[in-house]
Design a protein around this motif. Structure first.
Motif, mmCIF file in Angstrom:
data_model
loop_
_atom_site.group_PDB
_atom_site.id
_atom_site.type_symbol
_atom_site.label_atom_id
_atom_site.label_comp_id
_atom_site.label_asym_id
_atom_site.label_seq_id
_atom_site.Cartn_x
_atom_site.Cartn_y
_atom_site.Cartn_z
ATOM 1 N N PRO A 100 -9.398 0.828 2.002
ATOM 2 C CA PRO A 100 -9.465 0.093 0.901
ATOM 3 C C PRO A 100 -8.172 -0.049 0.092
ATOM 4 N N ASP A 101 -7.210 0.726 0.796
ATOM 5 C CA ASP A 101 -5.897 0.525 -0.317
ATOM 6 C C ASP A 101 -5.102 -1.018 -0.201
ATOM 7 N N ASN A 102 -5.426 -1.996 0.498
ATOM 8 C CA ASN A 102 -4.810 -3.083 0.280
ATOM 9 C C ASN A 102 -5.861 -4.054 -0.069
ATOM 10 N N VAL A 103 -7.124 -3.935 0.322
ATOM 11 C CA VAL A 103 -7.882 -5.150 -0.348
ATOM 12 C C VAL A 103 -8.371 -4.744 -1.790
ATOM 13 N N ALA A 149 2.337 3.055 13.792
ATOM 14 C CA ALA A 149 2.958 3.871 12.622
ATOM 15 C C ALA A 149 1.720 5.014 12.183
ATOM 16 N N ARG A 150 0.606 4.860 12.651
ATOM 17 C CA ARG A 150 -0.404 5.770 12.285
ATOM 18 C C ARG A 150 -0.340 6.979 13.466
ATOM 19 N N LYS A 151 0.180 6.349 14.555
ATOM 20 C CA LYS A 151 0.169 7.456 15.898
ATOM 21 C C LYS A 151 1.260 8.183 15.404
ATOM 22 N N ALA A 209 0.869 -1.038 0.194
ATOM 23 C CA ALA A 209 0.064 -0.042 -0.092
ATOM 24 C C ALA A 209 0.960 1.244 -0.137
ATOM 25 N N ASN A 210 0.237 2.298 -0.468
ATOM 26 C CA ASN A 210 0.735 3.706 -0.553
ATOM 27 C C ASN A 210 1.711 4.149 -1.532
ATOM 28 N N VAL A 211 2.529 2.884 -1.878
ATOM 29 C CA VAL A 211 3.296 3.135 -3.072
ATOM 30 C C VAL A 211 4.196 4.435 -2.794
ATOM 31 N N TYR A 241 8.129 10.477 8.811
ATOM 32 C CA TYR A 241 7.595 10.223 10.122
ATOM 33 C C TYR A 241 8.031 8.858 10.716
ATOM 34 N N ARG A 242 7.567 7.874 9.653
ATOM 35 C CA ARG A 242 7.640 6.532 9.796
ATOM 36 C C ARG A 242 8.943 5.929 9.609
ATOM 37 N N ALA A 243 10.067 6.645 8.838
ATOM 38 C CA ALA A 243 11.315 6.083 8.461
ATOM 39 C C ALA A 243 12.008 6.036 9.986
ATOM 40 N N SER A 278 3.886 -1.944 13.729
ATOM 41 C CA SER A 278 2.441 -2.133 13.769
ATOM 42 C C SER A 278 1.955 -0.822 13.081
ATOM 43 N N THR A 279 0.864 -1.217 12.247
ATOM 44 C CA THR A 279 0.232 -0.203 11.569
ATOM 45 C C THR A 279 -0.268 0.936 12.751
ATOM 46 N N HIS A 280 -0.927 0.657 13.563
ATOM 47 C CA HIS A 280 -1.394 1.230 14.611
ATOM 48 C C HIS A 280 -0.398 2.147 15.037
ATOM 49 N N GLY A 316 1.209 7.609 -2.353
ATOM 50 C CA GLY A 316 -0.139 7.482 -2.698
ATOM 51 C C GLY A 316 -0.782 7.137 -0.841
ATOM 52 N N PHE A 317 -0.645 7.864 -0.131
ATOM 53 C CA PHE A 317 -0.910 7.374 1.264
ATOM 54 C C PHE A 317 -2.487 7.090 1.644
ATOM 55 N N ASP A 318 -2.922 5.971 1.704
ATOM 56 C CA ASP A 318 -4.163 5.541 2.079
ATOM 57 C C ASP A 318 -4.986 5.337 0.814
ATOM 58 N N CYS A 319 -4.281 5.603 -0.467
ATOM 59 C CA CYS A 319 -5.110 5.373 -1.664
ATOM 60 C C CYS A 319 -4.422 4.503 -2.650
HETATM 61 N N1 HSE Z 1 -2.426 3.197 4.247
HETATM 62 C C1 HSE Z 1 -2.272 2.254 5.590
HETATM 63 C C2 HSE Z 1 -1.374 2.975 6.192
HETATM 64 C C3 HSE Z 1 -1.742 1.008 5.220
HETATM 65 O O1 HSE Z 1 -0.287 3.483 5.622
HETATM 66 O O2 HSE Z 1 -1.217 3.209 7.282
HETATM 67 C C4 HSE Z 1 -1.664 0.065 6.347
HETATM 68 O O3 HSE Z 1 -1.569 -1.010 5.879
#
Ligand code: HSE
Length: 301
Positions: A125-128, A174-176, A11-13, A221-223, A170-172, A16-19
């Motif tokens: 929806p970005d992974n499914v 990584a979103r925080k 996802a994201n590529v 931020y995630r790096a 964890s995605t959780h 394309g965050f979240d899309c």
């Molecule tokens: N688009 C989501 C994110 C994908 O980056 O948090 C999580 O799998």
């Protein structure tokens, strides 16, 4: 027996965050058969061999959607898509369970319904969407909370290598770490780069891929959650490649121009990170597939 094969997704590529989401040639195969007991599961750790298993939960959701009684089922999971590595492992479970319920009951769930149910379960929806449709998908939720998806072509000359760390993100979490707001200037940067990235991937234009894949929404931020991010990026860029965080990490995806660059990244990454899994991948053009067989004979696909 129903056999469901689902691709992993990235996802994201980058921009394309979240899309954006890309289906890749890394698969799990999950079989479903009638059982004498309510539920048998194998091929996953013992703690997941319960009714809370996501594959089973999705199977139940599919049966409920079709208004059918949930049959006793034996589920066998094969494949090594790692969890919490940004390769869509939970989407694989969700899509497999829903698709199996559909096939079990005469293909009762349409593709649009599958997209909608899977998105409800995943929350985004970005992974499914690429797990179901294959290829590179751009998706968003419409005003009725339904996913809208469009597919883009990816140039078959491009090479992809997944650098999969031996640690999870964890995605959780990584979103925080993401900020709550984005400036207008950063929004313009992001929209322009994402639009350019989709066309650059179609053209296989490595220069534009490199220019366009400059994210301001999540990667900076995630790096910090991926201690080897800079070292891995240097390995990819040394051969003219581009690297992005797959999903919310920890996998780092390299996009490369040719086999020579691909081999160099594989060799150098293997030497730098001996305990990581390094995988050559191609774009999975088709998403989930199913096969129904009886005593080893395929009845239909
Ligand atoms: N688009 C989501 C994110 C994908 O980056 O948090 C999580 O799998």
């Amino acid at each position: 027996m129903i056999k469901i094969k689902v691709p992993a997704t990235s996802a994201n590529v980058g921009v394309g965050f979240d899309c954006l989401g890309l289906a890749v040639s890394y698969y799990s195969t999950i079989t479903f058969e009638p059982s004498t007991t309510k539920l048998e599961i194998s091929g996953c750790p013992a703690e997941f061999q319960t009714e809370d298993n996501l594959v089973y939960q999705a199977f139940v959701k599919g049966c409920n959607f079709l208004d059918k009684p949930v049959p006793n089922v034996k589920i066998t999971i094969t494949g090594d898509i790692p969890v919490a590595r940004g390769l869509g492992s939970s989407s694989v479970c969700v899509v497999a369970g829903l698709k199996a319920a559909s096939v079990w009951f005469s293909d009762g769930i349409s593709k649009d319904q599958l997209l909608s149910l899977a998105t409800q379960m995943e929350g985004h929806p970005d992974n499914v969407t690429p797990a179901i449709l294959g290829g590179l998908c751009v998706s968003f939720m419409d005003d009725h909370h339904e996913p809208q998806v469009i597919k883009y072509d990816v140039n078959p000359e491009l090479h992809f290598v997944a650098l999969i760390p031996d640690y999870e993100v964890s995605t959780h979490e990584a979103r925080k770490v993401l900020p709550k707001t984005l400036s207008y200037a950063d929004a313009i940067h992001q929209v322009s780069h994402c639009a350019a990235m989709t066309k650059a991937l179609e053209l296989g234009d490595m220069h534009m891929i490199h220019e366009a894949c400059d994210d301001r929404m999540h990667e900076p931020y995630r790096a910090k959650l991926i201690p080897d991010y800079d070292a891995a990026k240097a390995i990819c860029e040394r051969v003219g490649g581009t690297m992005y965080i797959s999903g919310s990490g920890s996998t780092l995806m390299a996009i490369l121009a040719d086999e020579a660059a691909e081999n160099e990244v594989i060799n150098n990454a293997q030497a730098a990170f001996p305990s990581w899994k390094i995988r050559k991948l191609t774009v999975a053009a088709t998403g989930v597939t199913s096969e129904v067989s009886e005593r080893g004979k395929v009845l239909h696909r």
